[in-house]
Design a protein around this motif. Structure first.
Motif, PDB file in Angstrom:
ATOM      1  N   GLU A   1       0.836  -1.206   0.000  1.00 44.17           N
ATOM      2  CA  GLU A   1       0.000   0.000   0.000  1.00 44.17           C
ATOM      3  C   GLU A   1       0.869   1.254   0.000  1.00 44.17           C
ATOM      4  OE1 GLU A   1      -2.620  -0.359   3.364  1.00 44.17           O
ATOM      5  OE2 GLU A   1      -3.789  -1.953   2.420  1.00 44.17           O
ATOM      6  N   ALA A   2       1.972   1.218   0.721  1.00 48.82           N
ATOM      7  CA  ALA A   2       2.859   2.380   0.799  1.00 48.82           C
ATOM      8  C   ALA A   2       3.607   2.603  -0.513  1.00 48.82           C
ATOM      9  CB  ALA A   2       3.863   2.200   1.940  1.00 48.82           C
ATOM     10  N   ASP A   3       3.948   1.503  -1.193  1.00 43.78           N
ATOM     11  CA  ASP A   3       4.715   1.600  -2.438  1.00 43.78           C
ATOM     12  C   ASP A   3       4.193   0.574  -3.436  1.00 43.78           C
ATOM     13  OD1 ASP A   3       6.515   2.026  -4.456  1.00 43.78           O
ATOM     14  OD2 ASP A   3       8.166   0.983  -3.463  1.00 43.78           O
ATOM     15  N   PRO A   4       3.235   0.986  -4.268  1.00 43.43           N
ATOM     16  CA  PRO A   4       2.683   0.049  -5.259  1.00 43.43           C
ATOM     17  C   PRO A   4       3.726  -0.492  -6.243  1.00 43.43           C
ATOM     18  CG  PRO A   4       1.288   1.989  -5.050  1.00 43.43           C
ATOM     19  CD  PRO A   4       2.549   2.274  -4.275  1.00 43.43           C
ATOM     20  N   ASP A   5       4.880   0.153  -6.364  1.00 46.25           N
ATOM     21  CA  ASP A   5       5.922  -0.289  -7.289  1.00 46.25           C
ATOM     22  C   ASP A   5       6.955  -1.210  -6.633  1.00 46.25           C
ATOM     23  OD1 ASP A   5       4.823   1.164  -9.425  1.00 46.25           O
ATOM     24  OD2 ASP A   5       5.842   2.988  -8.754  1.00 46.25           O
ATOM     25  N   VAL A   6       6.687  -1.639  -5.410  1.00 44.61           N
ATOM     26  CA  VAL A   6       7.621  -2.502  -4.688  1.00 44.61           C
ATOM     27  C   VAL A   6       7.798  -3.825  -5.442  1.00 44.61           C
ATOM     28  CG1 VAL A   6       5.913  -3.633  -3.184  1.00 44.61           C
ATOM     29  CG2 VAL A   6       8.263  -3.335  -2.387  1.00 44.61           C
ATOM     30  N   VAL A   7       9.002  -4.364  -5.377  1.00 39.96           N
ATOM     31  CA  VAL A   7       9.326  -5.656  -5.984  1.00 39.96           C
ATOM     32  C   VAL A   7       9.608  -6.639  -4.853  1.00 39.96           C
ATOM     33  CG1 VAL A   7      10.987  -6.910  -7.429  1.00 39.96           C
ATOM     34  CG2 VAL A   7      10.271  -4.588  -8.056  1.00 39.96           C
ATOM     35  N   GLU A   8       8.997  -7.813  -4.943  1.00 41.81           N
ATOM     36  CA  GLU A   8       9.238  -8.849  -3.937  1.00 41.81           C
ATOM     37  C   GLU A   8      10.315  -9.801  -4.437  1.00 41.81           C
ATOM     38  OE1 GLU A   8       5.327 -10.594  -3.082  1.00 41.81           O
ATOM     39  OE2 GLU A   8       5.269  -9.245  -1.346  1.00 41.81           O
ATOM     40  N   GLU A   9      11.199 -10.168  -3.527  1.00 44.76           N
ATOM     41  CA  GLU A   9      12.264 -11.114  -3.814  1.00 44.76           C
ATOM     42  C   GLU A   9      12.382 -12.057  -2.629  1.00 44.76           C
ATOM     43  OE1 GLU A   9      15.858  -8.924  -5.683  1.00 44.76           O
ATOM     44  OE2 GLU A   9      14.877  -7.462  -4.362  1.00 44.76           O
TER      45      GLU A   9
ATOM     46  N   SER B   1      11.904  -4.526  -2.347  1.00 49.57           N
ATOM     47  CA  SER B   1      12.871  -3.600  -2.939  1.00 49.57           C
ATOM     48  C   SER B   1      12.197  -2.575  -3.838  1.00 49.57           C
ATOM     49  CB  SER B   1      13.885  -4.370  -3.793  1.00 49.57           C
ATOM     50  OG  SER B   1      14.605  -5.289  -3.027  1.00 49.57           O
ATOM     51  N   HIS B   2      12.852  -1.442  -3.948  1.00 50.87           N
ATOM     52  CA  HIS B   2      12.514  -0.394  -4.910  1.00 50.87           C
ATOM     53  C   HIS B   2      13.757   0.475  -4.996  1.00 50.87           C
ATOM     54  CE1 HIS B   2       9.505   2.849  -6.437  1.00 50.87           C
ATOM     55  NE2 HIS B   2      10.675   2.969  -7.012  1.00 50.87           N
ATOM     56  N   ALA B   3      14.486   0.369  -6.103  1.00 46.30           N
ATOM     57  CA  ALA B   3      15.761   1.078  -6.281  1.00 46.30           C
ATOM     58  C   ALA B   3      16.772   0.643  -5.226  1.00 46.30           C
ATOM     59  CB  ALA B   3      15.564   2.586  -6.269  1.00 46.30           C
ATOM     60  N   GLY B   4      16.654  -0.580  -4.766  1.00 46.78           N
ATOM     61  CA  GLY B   4      17.477  -1.129  -3.690  1.00 46.78           C
ATOM     62  C   GLY B   4      16.564  -1.742  -2.636  1.00 46.78           C
TER      63      GLY B   4
ATOM     64  N   PHE C   1      15.286  -2.665   7.913  1.00 47.31           N
ATOM     65  CA  PHE C   1      15.389  -1.664   6.853  1.00 47.31           C
ATOM     66  C   PHE C   1      16.866  -1.472   6.523  1.00 47.31           C
ATOM     67  CE2 PHE C   1      11.150  -1.208   8.156  1.00 47.31           C
ATOM     68  CZ  PHE C   1      10.450  -0.502   7.182  1.00 47.31           C
ATOM     69  N   ALA C   2      17.220  -1.745   5.265  1.00 48.53           N
ATOM     70  CA  ALA C   2      18.619  -1.759   4.838  1.00 48.53           C
ATOM     71  C   ALA C   2      19.327  -0.439   5.097  1.00 48.53           C
ATOM     72  CB  ALA C   2      18.702  -2.119   3.358  1.00 48.53           C
TER      73      ALA C   2
ATOM     74  N   GLY D   1       9.749   6.584   3.106  1.00 51.01           N
ATOM     75  CA  GLY D   1      11.032   7.223   3.402  1.00 51.01           C
ATOM     76  C   GLY D   1      12.197   6.359   2.944  1.00 51.01           C
ATOM     77  N   ALA D   2      12.087   5.048   3.132  1.00 49.58           N
ATOM     78  CA  ALA D   2      13.148   4.130   2.694  1.00 49.58           C
ATOM     79  C   ALA D   2      13.271   4.143   1.178  1.00 49.58           C
ATOM     80  CB  ALA D   2      12.863   2.725   3.214  1.00 49.58           C
ATOM     81  N   VAL D   3      12.152   4.189   0.484  1.00 45.89           N
ATOM     82  CA  VAL D   3      12.174   4.266  -0.985  1.00 45.89           C
ATOM     83  C   VAL D   3      12.841   5.574  -1.414  1.00 45.89           C
ATOM     84  CG1 VAL D   3      10.763   4.468  -3.069  1.00 45.89           C
ATOM     85  CG2 VAL D   3      10.167   2.781  -1.314  1.00 45.89           C
TER      86      VAL D   3
END
Length: 134
Positions: free
Chosen positions: A36-44, A60-63, A79-80, A123-125
């Motif tokens: 919900e916070a980041d619809p473009d998130v990628v799961e790995e 992930s999203h740009a890292g 959180f990385a 914020g992490a994104v």
């Protein structure tokens, strides 16, 4: 959705289903909030090994945004680049001594501030995107 992303999402579904206690619904809920916070998130799924064949869910999203690990007594979201993320609600409650990472340990019965958590993910994104822009 790429095939590897689909299989990662399926592996995360399977991990959640296999937990069989409060940790499954907790991790499922946190995962939903991340999306919900980041619809473009990628799961790995990373770090698969004999001792942990289902690996560790990673968003992930740009890292890497965060990882979702489960322990006997908690669900841990690490959180990385947590030290670079503003945390006014003080959600980070673990790995506070590190130079880069920060984590949130969620114990049975605890409720997380959903709005603050989503802001933390965003914020992490933003931190990841700023690093990529350099």
């Amino acid at each position: 959705m790429a095939a590897n992303e689909e299989s990662a999402s399926q592996l995360i579904d399977e991990k959640i289903a296999s937990l069989g206690d409060w940790r499954g619904p907790t991790l499922r809920h946190l995962r939903k909030l991340i999306h919900e916070a980041d619809p473009d998130v990628v799961e790995e799924v990373k770090w698969r090994k004999p001792a942990n064949p289902s690996g560790v869910p990673v968003w992930s999203h740009a890292g890497i945004i965060c990882t979702g690990e489960t322990y006997k007594d908690k669900v841990k979201l690490t959180f990385a680049n947590g030290t670079a993320v503003d945390d006014p609600a003080k959600l980070f409650n673990s790995s506070l001594e590190g130079n880069t990472r920060r984590a949130i340990d969620v114990f049975e019965g605890e409720k997380i501030d959903e709005k603050a958590f989503k802001e933390l993910v965003r914020g992490a994104v933003a931190v990841n995107l700023a690093k990529k822009a350099k």
